[in-house]
Design a protein around this motif. Structure first.
Motif, PDB file in Angstrom:
ATOM      1  N   ALA A  82      31.905  30.688  35.766  1.00 32.54           N
ATOM      2  CA  ALA A  82      32.588  29.428  35.030  1.00 32.54           C
ATOM      3  C   ALA A  82      34.105  29.987  35.391  1.00 32.54           C
ATOM      4  O   ALA A  82      35.070  29.288  35.478  1.00 32.54           O
ATOM      5  N   ARG A  83      34.178  31.388  35.172  1.00 33.44           N
ATOM      6  CA  ARG A  83      35.677  31.888  35.321  1.00 33.44           C
ATOM      7  C   ARG A  83      36.235  31.769  36.603  1.00 33.44           C
ATOM      8  O   ARG A  83      37.379  31.438  37.015  1.00 33.44           O
ATOM      9  N   ALA A  84      35.180  31.848  37.568  1.00 32.73           N
ATOM     10  CA  ALA A  84      35.462  31.937  39.072  1.00 32.73           C
ATOM     11  C   ALA A  84      35.687  30.436  39.590  1.00 32.73           C
ATOM     12  O   ALA A  84      36.628  30.197  40.164  1.00 32.73           O
ATOM     13  N   ALA A  85      35.166  29.429  38.830  1.00 42.17           N
ATOM     14  CA  ALA A  85      35.199  28.150  39.009  1.00 42.17           C
ATOM     15  C   ALA A  85      36.794  27.724  38.419  1.00 42.17           C
ATOM     16  O   ALA A  85      37.376  26.759  39.127  1.00 42.17           O
ATOM     17  N   ARG A  86      37.219  28.277  37.328  1.00 44.53           N
ATOM     18  CA  ARG A  86      38.464  27.857  36.866  1.00 44.53           C
ATOM     19  C   ARG A  86      39.441  28.324  37.742  1.00 44.53           C
ATOM     20  O   ARG A  86      40.516  27.965  38.181  1.00 44.53           O
ATOM     21  N   GLU A  87      39.315  29.628  38.448  1.00 41.55           N
ATOM     22  CA  GLU A  87      40.285  30.207  39.139  1.00 41.55           C
ATOM     23  C   GLU A  87      40.178  29.309  40.712  1.00 41.55           C
ATOM     24  O   GLU A  87      41.276  29.375  41.359  1.00 41.55           O
ATOM     25  N   GLU A  88      39.043  29.067  40.899  1.00 40.52           N
ATOM     26  CA  GLU A  88      39.090  28.062  42.224  1.00 40.52           C
ATOM     27  C   GLU A  88      39.873  26.946  42.055  1.00 40.52           C
ATOM     28  O   GLU A  88      40.511  26.341  43.183  1.00 40.52           O
ATOM     29  N   ARG A  89      39.700  26.239  40.890  1.00 38.07           N
ATOM     30  CA  ARG A  89      40.574  24.950  40.826  1.00 38.07           C
ATOM     31  C   ARG A  89      41.890  25.197  40.518  1.00 38.07           C
ATOM     32  O   ARG A  89      42.662  24.457  41.087  1.00 38.07           O
ATOM     33  N   SER A  90      42.294  26.229  39.836  1.00 39.12           N
ATOM     34  CA  SER A  90      43.684  26.573  39.723  1.00 39.12           C
ATOM     35  C   SER A  90      44.235  27.226  41.147  1.00 39.12           C
ATOM     36  O   SER A  90      45.309  26.645  41.389  1.00 39.12           O
ATOM     37  N   LEU A  91      43.431  27.648  41.928  1.00 36.70           N
ATOM     38  CA  LEU A  91      44.057  27.807  43.608  1.00 36.70           C
ATOM     39  C   LEU A  91      44.211  26.719  44.193  1.00 36.70           C
ATOM     40  O   LEU A  91      45.258  26.450  44.986  1.00 36.70           O
ATOM     41  N   GLY A  92      43.203  25.745  43.860  1.00 38.72           N
ATOM     42  CA  GLY A  92      43.500  24.594  44.639  1.00 38.72           C
ATOM     43  C   GLY A  92      44.818  23.588  43.995  1.00 38.72           C
ATOM     44  O   GLY A  92      45.398  23.098  45.166  1.00 38.72           O
ATOM     45  N   GLU A  93      44.820  23.637  42.957  1.00 43.31           N
ATOM     46  CA  GLU A  93      45.986  22.835  42.452  1.00 43.31           C
ATOM     47  C   GLU A  93      47.243  23.271  42.616  1.00 43.31           C
ATOM     48  O   GLU A  93      48.235  22.729  43.120  1.00 43.31           O
TER      49      GLU A  93
END
Length: 726
Positions: A448-459
């Motif tokens: 879940a933490r990696a998913a948040r980082e992935e979305r933050s990277l994309g945005e």
């Protein structure tokens, strides 16, 4: 009895007179039809047009063997449709009836094309009409009708003109090739009107035939009646091919022609900031506008360490590329809740928007997964951090969208489709980032933490890509390199600044003990988009036994806080661009206490600067030191009177961002100035300091309570690790 208005009387008289044209007199028929069309073009009263159409219809029924009255009927209905927004089908049917009479006049199929084209425009202009290609069926029918017209008369210019316009509306590669073929055949038959040649040049350019396009525009430019846009089209095409026509661009940008200015403005709008567009619109003369645009492109060259003119050329290459590869084949866009960007126009999809701003991605993934709509992921490898961008097409659930329309989304989890296993989706992006491995393999909290980082990277990547435009230097063989900008020493009253650099070379690129030339480019910025100065030179670097070349360039820089970026190049294909760094150039004033920057060095891996007093100062490009080695420190103090006493405190603090933490080394000493410039050299032992990031800080106190401080970041490495820079 009613009295006809003058315009209506003229049209009605033309109708009666030209109806007597003899069968087979096609040239006379066409002239009569053109005269009739011109006469009703000035009529805006639907009632008058209805009466003219009825009279034409009556004549057509009474003279079925004569196609001209039927064509007049179609033209009058077409004019009514242009005013009322309907009747296009009735106009088309009138032209088709005339065509079925067997005469096969050019105007019958041409009229069908005009009616279909008008219907397409009418449908597309109404926002209430839903769909993704509103009016495109009518546009395609118009193309077929105009092509039929050209089979009857290959050089019929009105049909050629309408086809060129439809090519821009449809933005379809296959249709453009067909239309180009029709224009090429007309050119072979000797058609040489300037408007036709301009259309032909644009079609050749869109098809990728830049040399043919340039030849055509050059031919038009020599004509005495050349339109004002000719040089603009020539510049657009030559700049898309190479950088040779920057002078031509400067010529057209000094123009005050409104059509040319509108074209230049349209070219700038996809990348220019709002403030830049306001400045362009507010330019009061052609010279002011040309100077503004010269600064516009020069600043972009400097920021990306490009040679003059490269960014201008790249922009026009990108403009052509996106129109060839990312043009929308629809005129309606439907956005979903996950779409990050709302485009102002409908010409190109979001991939084209990003491509115009950032260029060709370094990595492009287009995985095919069952149930997943067409999608792409682009990665830009940048010295200041990678950009990762995801594009998804079509819709999902109740969200509409064209499968050929790619929109920017913030996460790979936002890609549209149905019943796609998440592990397969993540697995398809593993080459992009380690985050996708973590989302697959870690436990629920870590994933879940990696998913948040992935979305933050994309945005954040989307925000950076949409808010900037870049053309960074690219090298097929990147090098491991480091550089540092240090201000120490005076040249009169201005400080000297030294750019120390080092880079690893292959055995073929440099022999130990020899010197090699290194191409150095530097840009100083007061902000991300504000250029303060540039350097473009060739410096000599000495190669050591480990094939690491170290060199230095000295320059004069005004006082202030700056961002800077450095490129080091062995040749056009071998080099590197370093991340943006910060530096402070201190200000000096006579009689005021001041301290220079801190020059840090170590034996065997530093650049050398020779002071005015004959000292050899070591400046290491990368501020990384092993704990068992000595750190050589040099700085200068200004503003002390000869013989004046002062105190110095030197400390090493833990570095927490821009803040200083606990001290790990600290000592103080007293000194006495012997000249207006006090030079200090110290050797610091770093043993006992744990590996990590630190600040080295030097503070000087004068006898009046004055205090000045200079600090430099440094890193203590692990003893077993060989230092190669960050």
């Amino acid at each position: 009895m009613s009295v006809l208005r003058p315009s209506l009387a003229l049209a009605f008289t033309a109708l009666l007179l030209t109806s007597r044209a003899a069968k087979g007199q096609s040239v006379q028929d066409r002239r009569a039809l053109e005269a009739f069309r011109d006469s009703i073009a000035v009529i805006a009263d639907a009632g008058q047009l209805a009466r003219i159409a009825k009279a034409a219809e009556h004549l057509a029924r009474s003279r079925r063997s004569d196609p001209v009255p039927g064509l007049r009927h179609g033209l009058s209905l077409l004019r009514r449709a242009e005013i009322e927004g309907r009747l296009f089908d009735r106009a088309r049917e009138a032209f088709e009836r005339a065509d079925r009479a067997g005469h096969k006049l050019v105007y019958s199929s041409y009229g069908v094309g005009l009616a279909e084209e008008g219907k397409g425009d009418w449908l597309a202009s109404e926002p209430a009409n839903i769909g993704i290609r509103v009016g495109y069926g009518a546009y395609q029918a118009a193309v077929r009708a105009f092509l039929t017209t050209l089979t009857r008369e290959a050089d019929f210019e009105p049909a050629l003109q309408e086809l060129a316009r439809l090519s821009e509306v449809l933005r379809d590669t296959a249709t453009t090739r067909i239309i180009l073929g029709a224009h090429q055949r007309a050119a072979a038959r000797g058609v040489d009107a300037t408007s036709f040649l301009l259309d032909l040049g644009r079609l050749e350019r869109q098809a990728g035939s830049l040399d043919s396009s340039i030849a055509i525009f050059s031919r038009v430019a020599k004509m005495t009646c050349a339109p004002s846009t000719t040089l603009l089209e020539l510049a657009r095409t030559t700049l898309a091919r190479d950088t040779a026509e920057s002078a031509l661009y400067q010529l057209i940008t000094s123009s005050d022609d409104s059509i040319v200015l509108a074209g230049i403005r349209a070219d700038l709008a996809p990348i220019a900031a709002a403030s830049e567009m306001l400045a362009f619109d507010g330019a009061t003369s052609g010279k002011a506008r040309a100077d503004l645009l010269r600064r516009f492109w020069s600043r972009r060259d400097a920021i990306d360490l490009r040679a003059p003119g490269e960014r201008l050329h790249e922009h026009y290459r990108r403009l052509l590329y996106v129109r060839q590869h990312y043009a929308l084949s629809s005129n309606r866009r439907y956005y979903g809740s996950s779409d990050l960007y709302r485009a102002a126009g409908n010409d190109i999809d979001d991939r084209g928007v990003i491509y115009l701003r950032q260029g060709e991605p370094d990595l492009r993934l287009t995985p095919l997964l069952y149930g997943l709509n067409p999608n792409e992921t682009w990665v830009y490898h940048r010295a200041d951090g990678d950009l990762v961008l995801h594009f998804s097409s079509g819709g999902q659930g109740t969200e509409g969208g064209d499968l050929a329309d790619f929109r920017l989304v913030g996460s790979v989890l936002d890609l549209r489709g149905r019943d796609v296993p998440q592990d397969m989706l993540l697995l398809s992006r593993v080459p992009v980032s380690v985050l996708y491995d973590r989302m697959l393999a870690w436990g629920p909290f870590g994933a879940a933490r990696a998913a948040r980082e992935e979305r933050s990277l994309g945005e954040s990547s989307a925000a950076e890509a949409l808010g900037s435009d870049r053309d960074p230097l690219q090298f097929t063989s990147p090098l491991n390199a480091a550089a540092d900008l240090v201000s120490v020493g005076l040249d009169g009253t201005q400080s000297l600044t030294h750019l120390a650099f080092s880079l690893d070379l292959d055995h073929e690129q440099g022999t130990p003990g020899t010197s090699v030339p290194i191409h150095v480019r530097l840009v100083l910025m007061t902000g991300p988009d504000s250029v303060a100065g540039t350097l473009d030179t060739v410096a000599t670097a000495l190669v050591n036994d480990e094939h690491r070349a170290t060199g230095m360039v000295s320059l004069r820089v005004p006082a202030g806080d700056f961002l800077y970026r450095v490129a080091l190049m062995v040749n056009d294909s071998v080099g590197t661009v370093l991340p943006i760094s910060r530096t402070t150039i201190p200000a000096y004033a006579a009689g005021q206490l001041a301290i220079s920057g801190l020059a840090l060095g170590r034996q065997g891996s530093s650049a050398q600067w020779y002071t005015a007093s004959g000292d050899t100062i070591l400046i290491v490009p990368q501020k990384e030191f092993e704990p068992d080695g000595d750190l050589h420190l040099y700085y200068e103090i200004y503003g002390l009177d000869p013989g004046e006493s002062y105190q110095t405190a030197i400390a090493v603090y833990e570095r927490n961002g821009d803040r200083a933490g606990r001290s790990r080394l600290k000592f103080a000493f007293e000194g006495r100035s012997i000249a207006m410039v006090t030079r200090e050299k110290r050797a610091l032992r770093l043993s006992g300091i744990a590996p990590g990031n630190y600040w080295l800080e030097v503070t000087v106190f004068d006898r009046y309570g004055g205090r000045v401080t200079s600090r430099q970041p440094l890193r203590i490495s692990h003893p077993e690790r060989t230092s190669r820079g960050d």
